[in-house]
Design a protein around this motif. Sequence first.
Motif, PDB file in Angstrom:
ATOM      1  N   LYS A   3      87.506  33.103  12.982  1.00  0.00           N
ATOM      2  CA  LYS A   3      87.648  33.306  14.415  1.00  0.00           C
ATOM      3  C   LYS A   3      89.032  33.795  14.787  1.00  0.00           C
ATOM      4  O   LYS A   3      90.006  33.555  14.095  1.00  0.00           O
ATOM      5  N   GLU A   5      91.701  34.062  18.271  1.00  0.00           N
ATOM      6  CA  GLU A   5      91.927  33.279  19.484  1.00  0.00           C
ATOM      7  C   GLU A   5      92.882  33.994  20.419  1.00  0.00           C
ATOM      8  O   GLU A   5      93.873  34.578  19.989  1.00  0.00           O
ATOM      9  N   THR A   6      92.563  33.946  21.711  1.00  0.00           N
ATOM     10  CA  THR A   6      93.444  34.447  22.755  1.00  0.00           C
ATOM     11  C   THR A   6      93.778  33.257  23.656  1.00  0.00           C
ATOM     12  O   THR A   6      93.371  32.126  23.386  1.00  0.00           O
ATOM     13  N   LEU A   9      90.145  32.597  25.170  1.00  0.00           N
ATOM     14  CA  LEU A   9      88.911  32.857  24.429  1.00  0.00           C
ATOM     15  C   LEU A   9      89.021  32.561  22.944  1.00  0.00           C
ATOM     16  O   LEU A   9      90.098  32.645  22.360  1.00  0.00           O
ATOM     17  N   LEU A  11      87.020  34.203  19.589  1.00  0.00           N
ATOM     18  CA  LEU A  11      86.087  35.214  19.085  1.00  0.00           C
ATOM     19  C   LEU A  11      85.621  34.683  17.743  1.00  0.00           C
ATOM     20  O   LEU A  11      86.391  34.628  16.787  1.00  0.00           O
ATOM     21  N   HIS A  68      81.420  39.317  16.811  1.00  0.00           N
ATOM     22  CA  HIS A  68      81.879  37.993  17.233  1.00  0.00           C
ATOM     23  C   HIS A  68      81.250  37.573  18.546  1.00  0.00           C
ATOM     24  O   HIS A  68      81.022  38.402  19.429  1.00  0.00           O
ATOM     25  N   ILE A  70      81.839  35.676  22.027  1.00  0.00           N
ATOM     26  CA  ILE A  70      82.986  35.391  22.887  1.00  0.00           C
ATOM     27  C   ILE A  70      82.751  34.015  23.505  1.00  0.00           C
ATOM     28  O   ILE A  70      81.766  33.809  24.217  1.00  0.00           O
ATOM     29  N   TYR A  98      80.393  45.666  23.495  1.00  0.00           N
ATOM     30  CA  TYR A  98      80.710  44.354  24.044  1.00  0.00           C
ATOM     31  C   TYR A  98      79.867  44.094  25.266  1.00  0.00           C
ATOM     32  O   TYR A  98      79.333  45.014  25.891  1.00  0.00           O
ATOM     33  N   TYR A 109      87.894  39.105  30.761  1.00  0.00           N
ATOM     34  CA  TYR A 109      87.559  38.534  29.458  1.00  0.00           C
ATOM     35  C   TYR A 109      87.320  39.595  28.390  1.00  0.00           C
ATOM     36  O   TYR A 109      87.763  39.443  27.248  1.00  0.00           O
ATOM     37  N   GLU A 112      90.616  41.141  27.353  1.00  0.00           N
ATOM     38  CA  GLU A 112      91.356  40.179  26.519  1.00  0.00           C
ATOM     39  C   GLU A 112      90.759  40.115  25.113  1.00  0.00           C
ATOM     40  O   GLU A 112      91.495  40.135  24.111  1.00  0.00           O
ATOM     41  N   ALA A 113      89.443  40.045  25.015  1.00  0.00           N
ATOM     42  CA  ALA A 113      88.778  39.986  23.714  1.00  0.00           C
ATOM     43  C   ALA A 113      88.996  41.276  22.932  1.00  0.00           C
ATOM     44  O   ALA A 113      89.274  41.243  21.725  1.00  0.00           O
ATOM     45  N   GLU A 116      92.505  41.584  21.364  1.00  0.00           N
ATOM     46  CA  GLU A 116      92.646  40.764  20.157  1.00  0.00           C
ATOM     47  C   GLU A 116      91.866  41.365  18.987  1.00  0.00           C
ATOM     48  O   GLU A 116      92.353  41.392  17.856  1.00  0.00           O
TER      49      GLU A 116
END
Length: 177
Positions: A3, A5-6, A9, A11, A68, A70, A98, A109, A112-113, A116
């Motif tokens: 995974k 990470e933000t 979130l 992922l 991934h 979210i 997405y 979101y 942001e995802a 990353e």
Amino acid sequence: MGKLETERLLLVEYNLDWIKATIAGVDELERVSGYEVSRDWPGIDFFFYLPYVLENVKKEPEMTKWTHLIVLKEENKVIGEIGGQGKPEETGEIELGYSIVPAYQNNGYVTEALAELLVWLKKQPEIKRIFARSFESNPHSIQVLRKSGFLYQPKYDKTEARGKIVLWEYPMDEENL
């Protein structure tokens, strides 16, 4: 990979067991994953794509590293998915896609995802090209791609039954690596 990470979130790699659980139903995915799952996830397009994903992942289990779920950390809830399709190991290319469920849209979101995910993808030696397609009629997706540094490629526009599809490419020059 596991995974990413933000701030808000997680992922989480969408593994074979979770794909099977999703096909069986959201309750089963919650049981198997340990995450709550939005009742609006997966969307209809992604849900109908899952049997195809399942068959491919059965043949090539390593493909799960490219897709991934979210998870909104604050709620420990799956609110969408992000990832790539294709065979980057063979082609060097990955096409990103997405989706966020409607109740969680317009909160940044996906941006942001995607930020990353791009950081991680640029570290993968097999990735030489990152691109995405969007319907011209989807301004939210186009805004995410622009904010994320993707460049519109007008010569690759094509029209399908559901509308005009436009191509976006992420510049893979030294500055972005």
